[in-house]
Design a protein around this motif. Structure first.
Motif, PDB file in Angstrom:
ATOM      1  N   LYS A  10      16.891  32.965  67.935  1.00 35.95           N
ATOM      2  CA  LYS A  10      16.220  31.669  67.838  1.00 35.95           C
ATOM      3  C   LYS A  10      17.041  30.616  67.084  1.00 35.95           C
ATOM      4  CE  LYS A  10      12.677  33.307  69.970  1.00 35.95           C
ATOM      5  NZ  LYS A  10      12.464  32.931  71.387  1.00 35.95           N
ATOM      6  N   ASP A  11      18.208  31.022  66.582  1.00 32.20           N
ATOM      7  CA  ASP A  11      19.052  30.066  65.870  1.00 32.20           C
ATOM      8  C   ASP A  11      19.963  29.353  66.865  1.00 32.20           C
ATOM      9  OD1 ASP A  11      20.202  29.027  63.245  1.00 32.20           O
ATOM     10  OD2 ASP A  11      21.987  29.838  64.230  1.00 32.20           O
ATOM     11  N   LEU A  12      19.783  28.045  66.981  1.00 34.38           N
ATOM     12  CA  LEU A  12      20.501  27.275  67.992  1.00 34.38           C
ATOM     13  C   LEU A  12      22.009  27.287  67.741  1.00 34.38           C
ATOM     14  CD1 LEU A  12      20.142  25.595  70.521  1.00 34.38           C
ATOM     15  CD2 LEU A  12      19.813  23.574  69.095  1.00 34.38           C
ATOM     16  N   GLU A  13      22.436  27.225  66.487  1.00 35.86           N
ATOM     17  CA  GLU A  13      23.865  27.218  66.178  1.00 35.86           C
ATOM     18  C   GLU A  13      24.522  28.532  66.585  1.00 35.86           C
ATOM     19  OE1 GLU A  13      25.774  24.696  65.247  1.00 35.86           O
ATOM     20  OE2 GLU A  13      23.934  23.507  65.512  1.00 35.86           O
ATOM     21  N   THR A  14      23.832  29.649  66.337  1.00 35.59           N
ATOM     22  CA  THR A  14      24.356  30.957  66.761  1.00 35.59           C
ATOM     23  C   THR A  14      24.491  31.020  68.270  1.00 35.59           C
ATOM     24  OG1 THR A  14      23.417  32.097  64.843  1.00 35.59           O
ATOM     25  CG2 THR A  14      23.905  33.445  66.781  1.00 35.59           C
ATOM     26  N   LEU A  15      23.501  30.497  68.975  1.00 42.16           N
ATOM     27  CA  LEU A  15      23.541  30.499  70.436  1.00 42.16           C
ATOM     28  C   LEU A  15      24.689  29.628  70.960  1.00 42.16           C
ATOM     29  CD1 LEU A  15      19.714  30.290  71.214  1.00 42.16           C
ATOM     30  CD2 LEU A  15      21.226  32.215  71.703  1.00 42.16           C
ATOM     31  N   LYS A  16      24.961  28.533  70.275  1.00 44.52           N
ATOM     32  CA  LYS A  16      26.092  27.685  70.686  1.00 44.52           C
ATOM     33  C   LYS A  16      27.407  28.451  70.559  1.00 44.52           C
ATOM     34  CE  LYS A  16      24.047  23.180  69.519  1.00 44.52           C
ATOM     35  NZ  LYS A  16      24.107  22.014  68.596  1.00 44.52           N
ATOM     36  N   ARG A  17      27.536  29.217  69.465  1.00 44.57           N
ATOM     37  CA  ARG A  17      28.755  30.020  69.268  1.00 44.57           C
ATOM     38  C   ARG A  17      28.854  31.114  70.332  1.00 44.57           C
ATOM     39  NH1 ARG A  17      26.924  30.177  63.634  1.00 44.57           N
ATOM     40  NH2 ARG A  17      27.895  28.470  62.474  1.00 44.57           N
ATOM     41  N   TRP A  18      27.721  31.765  70.622  1.00 46.53           N
ATOM     42  CA  TRP A  18      27.718  32.805  71.660  1.00 46.53           C
ATOM     43  C   TRP A  18      28.066  32.208  73.028  1.00 46.53           C
ATOM     44  CZ3 TRP A  18      22.718  36.152  70.494  1.00 46.53           C
ATOM     45  CH2 TRP A  18      22.976  36.951  69.372  1.00 46.53           C
ATOM     46  N   HIS A  19      27.575  31.009  73.275  1.00 51.26           N
ATOM     47  CA  HIS A  19      27.862  30.352  74.549  1.00 51.26           C
ATOM     48  C   HIS A  19      29.372  30.112  74.682  1.00 51.26           C
ATOM     49  CE1 HIS A  19      28.125  27.034  77.502  1.00 51.26           C
ATOM     50  NE2 HIS A  19      27.051  27.589  78.036  1.00 51.26           N
ATOM     51  N   LYS A  20      29.995  29.642  73.607  1.00 53.39           N
ATOM     52  CA  LYS A  20      31.437  29.395  73.616  1.00 53.39           C
ATOM     53  C   LYS A  20      32.200  30.703  73.814  1.00 53.39           C
ATOM     54  CE  LYS A  20      35.049  27.082  70.920  1.00 53.39           C
ATOM     55  NZ  LYS A  20      35.342  26.333  69.667  1.00 53.39           N
ATOM     56  N   LEU A  21      31.731  31.776  73.126  1.00 52.45           N
ATOM     57  CA  LEU A  21      32.362  33.087  73.262  1.00 52.45           C
ATOM     58  C   LEU A  21      32.228  33.615  74.677  1.00 52.45           C
ATOM     59  CD1 LEU A  21      33.688  35.619  72.033  1.00 52.45           C
ATOM     60  CD2 LEU A  21      31.391  36.400  71.377  1.00 52.45           C
ATOM     61  N   ALA A  22      31.035  33.487  75.272  1.00 50.79           N
ATOM     62  CA  ALA A  22      30.802  33.977  76.638  1.00 50.79           C
ATOM     63  C   ALA A  22      31.687  33.249  77.642  1.00 50.79           C
ATOM     64  CB  ALA A  22      29.331  33.796  77.005  1.00 50.79           C
ATOM     65  N   SER A  23      31.910  31.958  77.413  1.00 52.70           N
ATOM     66  CA  SER A  23      32.741  31.177  78.348  1.00 52.70           C
ATOM     67  C   SER A  23      34.207  31.574  78.278  1.00 52.70           C
ATOM     68  CB  SER A  23      32.593  29.679  78.049  1.00 52.70           C
ATOM     69  OG  SER A  23      33.150  29.355  76.784  1.00 52.70           O
ATOM     70  N   LYS A  24      34.626  32.175  77.143  1.00 54.03           N
ATOM     71  CA  LYS A  24      36.027  32.553  76.983  1.00 54.03           C
ATOM     72  C   LYS A  24      36.272  34.041  77.207  1.00 54.03           C
ATOM     73  CE  LYS A  24      37.238  28.885  73.695  1.00 54.03           C
ATOM     74  NZ  LYS A  24      37.780  28.585  72.344  1.00 54.03           N
ATOM     75  N   SER A  25      35.201  34.847  77.209  1.00 54.19           N
ATOM     76  CA  SER A  25      35.349  36.303  77.353  1.00 54.19           C
ATOM     77  C   SER A  25      35.782  36.674  78.756  1.00 54.19           C
ATOM     78  CB  SER A  25      34.034  37.003  77.008  1.00 54.19           C
ATOM     79  OG  SER A  25      33.687  36.788  75.655  1.00 54.19           O
ATOM     80  N   GLU A  26      36.657  37.670  78.839  1.00 56.86           N
ATOM     81  CA  GLU A  26      37.140  38.141  80.141  1.00 56.86           C
ATOM     82  C   GLU A  26      36.290  39.286  80.672  1.00 56.86           C
ATOM     83  OE1 GLU A  26      41.249  39.055  79.767  1.00 56.86           O
ATOM     84  OE2 GLU A  26      41.848  36.969  79.395  1.00 56.86           O
ATOM     85  N   SER A  27      35.422  39.842  79.820  1.00 58.06           N
ATOM     86  CA  SER A  27      34.530  40.921  80.249  1.00 58.06           C
ATOM     87  C   SER A  27      33.311  40.954  79.336  1.00 58.06           C
ATOM     88  CB  SER A  27      35.246  42.275  80.194  1.00 58.06           C
ATOM     89  OG  SER A  27      35.543  42.614  78.849  1.00 58.06           O
ATOM     90  N   ILE A  28      32.286  41.648  79.803  1.00 57.74           N
ATOM     91  CA  ILE A  28      31.081  41.798  78.991  1.00 57.74           C
ATOM     92  C   ILE A  28      31.399  42.612  77.751  1.00 57.74           C
ATOM     93  CG2 ILE A  28      28.765  42.817  78.920  1.00 57.74           C
ATOM     94  CD1 ILE A  28      28.495  42.097  81.881  1.00 57.74           C
ATOM     95  N   GLU A  29      32.274  43.602  77.900  1.00 52.96           N
ATOM     96  CA  GLU A  29      32.646  44.439  76.767  1.00 52.96           C
ATOM     97  C   GLU A  29      33.328  43.615  75.687  1.00 52.96           C
ATOM     98  OE1 GLU A  29      33.218  45.113  79.929  1.00 52.96           O
ATOM     99  OE2 GLU A  29      31.821  46.799  80.213  1.00 52.96           O
TER     100      GLU A  29
END
Length: 310
Positions: free
Chosen positions: A279-298
């Protein structure tokens, strides 16, 4: 089979918007239903201790959806209270609709249902009883036409002008001004109420949010679409509006993160659940940035915890 919805006629009862999933209006109406049951039913003279807010959507064999305004389970075994709001008249066809709701709810949940029809002051023609064949069907009518919305607001603003704090018991009648008589239009009542609550600091944030939900819920019953849009605009500046806006941003972020990960492969259910619970919007923003740069789910799973700490 054709899928149709039992929608109210223009100007009749029913939520302003219905869509798949949970919309902002649904969240507001759910909050309003809880507060209405706990605080406002006694003011309307409806007795019975409530145990929970009951389901209001029924699906019948014809794949038709029927939406009731509010349902409440009472502490009396197998007994529910069903509320309907009417703004113009209560006719034979309305009673047939209420009777169908009751029958479907009773059969589905094995409960006895009593319908209360809460009428605005504009309702001129009221039919309480329907006799067909050997059966007689009745509803209970609730009216506040003897109360003046204008007077309620005058008293509230006068008390505040004297520097006195407005208590819950002062504000409860204001929440029901859409049902009262008076010269103020329904739109003016909703807007005055929203602004009054927004300026009130004597009550807690949660209490104000619930009261604003009730005002919006009743506005959605009695206002035309254009008028309701004006109320929504004011609502965005209230405590309730700000919380709903943040809630919408959080849901949007969660969906976007999961969509990005799904492009990389099948997202484990546990990971979806973990992202959805954040529920923390700032954490979700960081996760969103990480997901956009990740090459795999792992790769995402290896780093997302460190992102929270960072």
């Amino acid at each position: 089979m054709k899928n149709t919805k039992d929608k109210p006629e223009p100007g009749k009862t029913g939520p302003a918007v219905r869509s798949e999933g949970i919309s902002v209006e649904d969240l507001v109406l759910k909050t309003a239903a809880q507060y209405f049951g706990n605080v406002l039913l006694p003011y309307l003279g409806i007795s019975g201790k409530l145990t929970f807010v009951a389901p209001t959507e029924q699906v019948v064999l014809e794949a038709r959806h029927m939406y009731e305004d509010f349902n409440y389970a009472t502490e009396m075994e197998n007994s529910w209270i069903h509320l309907e709001f009417e703004s113009d008249s209560v006719k034979t066809e309305d009673l047939r609709r209420f009777r169908e709701y009751e029958a479907t709810t009773s059969r589905t949940y094995h409960v006895a249902v009593t319908t209360y029809v809460i009428c605005s002051s504009q309702v001129k023609s009221i039919k309480r009883e329907l006799r067909e064949g050997i059966n007689t069907y009745r509803v209970r009518i609730i009216r506040l036409k003897d109360r003046s919305a204008d007077q309620v607001f005058e008293e509230l603003f006068a008390k505040r002008a004297e520097g006195k704090r407005l208590e819950r018991e002062d504000l409860v009648p204001m929440l029901l001004t859409s049902l009262m008589s008076g010269k103020l239009s329904q739109k003016e009542r909703a807007l005055k109420g929203m602004r009054l609550l927004q300026a009130e600091t004597g009550l807690g944030t949660d209490e104000i949010k619930k009261m604003q939900s009730v005002l919006y819920a009743l506005a959605s019953k009695f206002l035309e679409r254009a008028e309701l849009d004006d109320v929504k605009e004011v609502m965005t500046m209230t405590i309730l509006g700000q919380m709903l806006m943040e809630d919408g941003m959080i849901k949007g972020r969660v969906e976007s993160i999961i969509e990005l990960l799904e492009e990389l492969g099948t997202v484990p259910c546990g990971l979806k659940e973990l992202i959805g619970q954040q529920k923390d919007l700032e954490t979700l923003k960081r996760w969103h940035k990480l997901a956009s740069k990740s090459e795999s789910i792992e790769a995402f799973e290896k780093k997302y915890e460190s992102v929270i700490m960072g």
